[in-house]
Design a protein around this motif. Sequence first.
Motif, PDB file in Angstrom:
ATOM      1  N   PRO A 132     -15.856  -7.022  -3.347  1.00  0.00           N
ATOM      2  CA  PRO A 132     -15.483  -5.707  -3.841  1.00  0.00           C
ATOM      3  C   PRO A 132     -14.055  -5.553  -4.336  1.00  0.00           C
ATOM      4  CG  PRO A 132     -17.059  -5.473  -2.010  1.00  0.00           C
ATOM      5  CD  PRO A 132     -16.566  -7.030  -2.169  1.00  0.00           C
ATOM      6  N   THR A 133     -13.088  -5.731  -3.246  1.00  0.00           N
ATOM      7  CA  THR A 133     -11.793  -5.530  -3.670  1.00  0.00           C
ATOM      8  C   THR A 133     -11.092  -6.554  -4.841  1.00  0.00           C
ATOM      9  OG1 THR A 133     -11.220  -6.539  -1.622  1.00  0.00           O
ATOM     10  CG2 THR A 133     -11.229  -4.204  -1.670  1.00  0.00           C
ATOM     11  N   THR A 134     -11.780  -7.868  -4.768  1.00  0.00           N
ATOM     12  CA  THR A 134     -11.259  -8.825  -5.664  1.00  0.00           C
ATOM     13  C   THR A 134     -11.913  -8.543  -7.059  1.00  0.00           C
ATOM     14  OG1 THR A 134     -11.476 -10.578  -3.953  1.00  0.00           O
ATOM     15  CG2 THR A 134     -11.592 -11.342  -6.641  1.00  0.00           C
ATOM     16  N   ALA A 135     -13.209  -7.664  -7.154  1.00  0.00           N
ATOM     17  CA  ALA A 135     -13.684  -7.275  -8.395  1.00  0.00           C
ATOM     18  C   ALA A 135     -12.840  -6.259  -9.126  1.00  0.00           C
ATOM     19  CB  ALA A 135     -14.930  -6.797  -8.227  1.00  0.00           C
ATOM     20  N   ILE A 136     -12.302  -5.375  -8.149  1.00  0.00           N
ATOM     21  CA  ILE A 136     -11.579  -4.364  -8.540  1.00  0.00           C
ATOM     22  C   ILE A 136     -10.031  -4.584  -9.020  1.00  0.00           C
ATOM     23  CG2 ILE A 136     -10.019  -2.245  -7.626  1.00  0.00           C
ATOM     24  CD1 ILE A 136     -12.759  -1.420  -5.896  1.00  0.00           C
ATOM     25  N   GLN A 137      -9.669  -5.622  -8.210  1.00  0.00           N
ATOM     26  CA  GLN A 137      -8.335  -6.159  -8.730  1.00  0.00           C
ATOM     27  C   GLN A 137      -8.299  -6.925 -10.086  1.00  0.00           C
ATOM     28  OE1 GLN A 137      -5.065  -5.903  -7.616  1.00  0.00           O
ATOM     29  NE2 GLN A 137      -6.014  -4.394  -6.272  1.00  0.00           N
ATOM     30  N   THR A 138      -9.538  -7.865 -10.261  1.00  0.00           N
ATOM     31  CA  THR A 138      -9.765  -8.236 -11.527  1.00  0.00           C
ATOM     32  C   THR A 138      -9.851  -7.338 -12.719  1.00  0.00           C
ATOM     33  OG1 THR A 138     -10.863 -10.261 -10.252  1.00  0.00           O
ATOM     34  CG2 THR A 138     -11.429  -9.822 -12.719  1.00  0.00           C
ATOM     35  N   PHE A 139     -10.531  -6.468 -12.292  1.00  0.00           N
ATOM     36  CA  PHE A 139     -10.564  -5.254 -13.539  1.00  0.00           C
ATOM     37  C   PHE A 139      -9.347  -4.656 -13.538  1.00  0.00           C
ATOM     38  CE2 PHE A 139     -15.580  -3.976 -13.787  1.00  0.00           C
ATOM     39  CZ  PHE A 139     -15.802  -5.602 -13.608  1.00  0.00           C
ATOM     40  N   ALA A 140      -8.784  -4.415 -12.606  1.00  0.00           N
ATOM     41  CA  ALA A 140      -7.362  -3.782 -12.683  1.00  0.00           C
ATOM     42  C   ALA A 140      -6.290  -4.521 -13.832  1.00  0.00           C
ATOM     43  CB  ALA A 140      -6.757  -3.706 -11.387  1.00  0.00           C
ATOM     44  N   THR A 141      -6.508  -5.825 -13.756  1.00  0.00           N
ATOM     45  CA  THR A 141      -5.879  -6.420 -14.747  1.00  0.00           C
ATOM     46  C   THR A 141      -5.629  -5.769 -16.069  1.00  0.00           C
ATOM     47  OG1 THR A 141      -6.264  -8.411 -13.297  1.00  0.00           O
ATOM     48  CG2 THR A 141      -5.271  -9.157 -15.517  1.00  0.00           C
ATOM     49  N   PHE A 142      -6.560  -5.444 -16.372  1.00  0.00           N
ATOM     50  CA  PHE A 142      -6.856  -4.912 -17.924  1.00  0.00           C
ATOM     51  C   PHE A 142      -6.922  -3.507 -18.299  1.00  0.00           C
ATOM     52  CE2 PHE A 142      -9.457  -8.673 -16.937  1.00  0.00           C
ATOM     53  CZ  PHE A 142      -8.557  -9.669 -17.774  1.00  0.00           C
ATOM     54  N   ARG A 143      -6.642  -2.759 -17.182  1.00  0.00           N
ATOM     55  CA  ARG A 143      -6.441  -1.288 -16.964  1.00  0.00           C
ATOM     56  C   ARG A 143      -5.292  -0.859 -16.514  1.00  0.00           C
ATOM     57  NH1 ARG A 143     -12.251  -0.159 -13.788  1.00  0.00           N
ATOM     58  NH2 ARG A 143     -13.437  -0.869 -15.366  1.00  0.00           N
ATOM     59  N   LYS A 144      -4.751   0.342 -17.587  1.00  0.00           N
ATOM     60  CA  LYS A 144      -3.561   0.954 -17.253  1.00  0.00           C
ATOM     61  C   LYS A 144      -3.537   1.777 -16.071  1.00  0.00           C
ATOM     62  CE  LYS A 144      -0.214   4.284 -18.948  1.00  0.00           C
ATOM     63  NZ  LYS A 144      -0.166   5.698 -19.860  1.00  0.00           N
ATOM     64  N   GLU A 145      -2.800   1.528 -14.899  1.00  0.00           N
ATOM     65  CA  GLU A 145      -2.610   1.937 -13.348  1.00  0.00           C
ATOM     66  C   GLU A 145      -2.717   3.329 -13.496  1.00  0.00           C
ATOM     67  OE1 GLU A 145      -0.230   1.597  -9.135  1.00  0.00           O
ATOM     68  OE2 GLU A 145       0.738   1.273 -11.110  1.00  0.00           O
ATOM     69  N   ASN A 146      -1.855   4.178 -14.051  1.00  0.00           N
ATOM     70  CA  ASN A 146      -2.087   5.486 -14.290  1.00  0.00           C
ATOM     71  C   ASN A 146      -2.212   6.159 -15.422  1.00  0.00           C
ATOM     72  OD1 ASN A 146      -1.375   8.139 -13.469  1.00  0.00           O
ATOM     73  ND2 ASN A 146       0.705   7.866 -12.955  1.00  0.00           N
ATOM     74  N   ASP A 147      -3.501   5.822 -15.810  1.00  0.00           N
ATOM     75  CA  ASP A 147      -3.980   6.519 -16.945  1.00  0.00           C
ATOM     76  C   ASP A 147      -4.199   8.151 -17.104  1.00  0.00           C
ATOM     77  OD1 ASP A 147      -5.389   7.017 -19.201  1.00  0.00           O
ATOM     78  OD2 ASP A 147      -7.044   5.526 -18.609  1.00  0.00           O
ATOM     79  N   ASP A 148      -3.655   8.618 -17.905  1.00  0.00           N
ATOM     80  CA  ASP A 148      -3.684  10.167 -18.293  1.00  0.00           C
ATOM     81  C   ASP A 148      -4.930  10.611 -18.694  1.00  0.00           C
ATOM     82  OD1 ASP A 148      -1.093  10.533 -16.990  1.00  0.00           O
ATOM     83  OD2 ASP A 148      -0.221  10.271 -18.826  1.00  0.00           O
ATOM     84  N   GLY A 149      -6.115   9.782 -18.458  1.00  0.00           N
ATOM     85  CA  GLY A 149      -7.106  10.392 -19.235  1.00  0.00           C
ATOM     86  C   GLY A 149      -7.808  11.514 -18.374  1.00  0.00           C
ATOM     87  N   ALA A 150      -9.102  11.871 -18.687  1.00  0.00           N
ATOM     88  CA  ALA A 150      -9.667  12.871 -18.032  1.00  0.00           C
ATOM     89  C   ALA A 150     -10.173  12.547 -16.813  1.00  0.00           C
ATOM     90  CB  ALA A 150     -10.911  13.545 -19.041  1.00  0.00           C
ATOM     91  N   GLU A 151     -10.704  11.335 -16.416  1.00  0.00           N
ATOM     92  CA  GLU A 151     -11.306  10.785 -15.184  1.00  0.00           C
ATOM     93  C   GLU A 151     -10.099  10.426 -14.184  1.00  0.00           C
ATOM     94  OE1 GLU A 151     -14.356   7.998 -15.382  1.00  0.00           O
ATOM     95  OE2 GLU A 151     -14.938   8.810 -17.294  1.00  0.00           O
ATOM     96  N   LYS A 152     -10.434  10.783 -12.978  1.00  0.00           N
ATOM     97  CA  LYS A 152      -9.713  10.345 -11.955  1.00  0.00           C
ATOM     98  C   LYS A 152      -9.512   8.855 -12.034  1.00  0.00           C
ATOM     99  CE  LYS A 152     -10.773  10.433  -7.459  1.00  0.00           C
ATOM    100  NZ  LYS A 152     -11.237  11.043  -6.126  1.00  0.00           N
ATOM    101  N   PRO A 153      -8.238   8.287 -11.741  1.00  0.00           N
ATOM    102  CA  PRO A 153      -8.215   6.402 -11.800  1.00  0.00           C
ATOM    103  C   PRO A 153      -8.907   6.190 -10.733  1.00  0.00           C
ATOM    104  CG  PRO A 153      -6.014   7.529 -12.057  1.00  0.00           C
ATOM    105  CD  PRO A 153      -6.946   8.930 -11.712  1.00  0.00           C
ATOM    106  N   PHE A 154      -9.799   4.852 -10.854  1.00  0.00           N
ATOM    107  CA  PHE A 154     -10.546   4.547  -9.672  1.00  0.00           C
ATOM    108  C   PHE A 154      -9.957   4.391  -8.475  1.00  0.00           C
ATOM    109  CE2 PHE A 154     -12.770   0.782  -7.932  1.00  0.00           C
ATOM    110  CZ  PHE A 154     -13.980   1.348  -8.049  1.00  0.00           C
ATOM    111  N   GLN A 155      -8.655   3.790  -8.516  1.00  0.00           N
ATOM    112  CA  GLN A 155      -8.029   3.390  -7.083  1.00  0.00           C
ATOM    113  C   GLN A 155      -7.911   4.599  -6.089  1.00  0.00           C
ATOM    114  OE1 GLN A 155      -6.866   3.145 -10.093  1.00  0.00           O
ATOM    115  NE2 GLN A 155      -4.643   3.336 -10.127  1.00  0.00           N
ATOM    116  N   LEU A 156      -7.746   5.911  -6.591  1.00  0.00           N
ATOM    117  CA  LEU A 156      -7.407   6.855  -5.757  1.00  0.00           C
ATOM    118  C   LEU A 156      -8.616   7.385  -4.778  1.00  0.00           C
ATOM    119  CD1 LEU A 156      -5.646   9.183  -8.356  1.00  0.00           C
ATOM    120  CD2 LEU A 156      -4.587   7.593  -6.834  1.00  0.00           C
ATOM    121  N   ASP A 157      -8.247   7.695  -3.759  1.00  0.00           N
ATOM    122  CA  ASP A 157      -9.248   8.032  -2.655  1.00  0.00           C
ATOM    123  C   ASP A 157     -10.053   6.738  -2.079  1.00  0.00           C
ATOM    124  OD1 ASP A 157      -8.400  10.637  -2.054  1.00  0.00           O
ATOM    125  OD2 ASP A 157      -9.617  11.265  -3.431  1.00  0.00           O
TER     126      ASP A 157
END
Length: 183
Positions: A132-157
């Motif tokens: 699970p954490t390897t998948a999250i890290q793999t996906f994180a490679t292609f996502r902005k860490e602190n996205d100002d979008g409407a959805e809470k960033p995946f990594q929080l909590d």
Amino acid sequence: MPLPQPKVGRARAHRRRIEVQGFTRDDGLFDLDARLTDQKDLDYPLSTGVRKAGDPVHDLFIRVTIDGTFTIVDVAASSDWVPYPGACGAITPAYRQLIGLNLVRGFRRTVGEMFADVRGCSHLTELLLSLPTTAIQTFATFRKENDDGAEKPFQLDRCHALETTSETVMRYYPKWYRGDAAD
């Protein structure tokens, strides 16, 4: 900071290596290739014969293919070095039961239930817990860490440092901070 130096002399008796790699595929899916290797630094007597120092006692592999929602769409497992050749590897096809599970929705608990005791290989099952954490890290490679979008960033909590009442979140993710200052 590394661990402190040991205070007494010691000699290594066993080494376990776990390596997990995340790959993007040309078809838009992702592969997580995991490997567990156990080795002894001395000749190791097994019921099936002596394993020479440095030769693997276990050398196991599992590949899990996932889609963009973390859902498992394919699985392959292999047991190349095992203590009981012909017996240990016989369980690897059972891991195809993972197909359809989601890595970030109760995966570790479900794996523990599905492959407990004689229903799985304890080493392959342990190896799955890193996915699970390897998948999250793999996906994180292609996502902005602190996205100002409407959805809470995946990594929080999802870890101690990024709990949304923490100083870290207040500093780096102020929009999502829910501590005293947000009241």
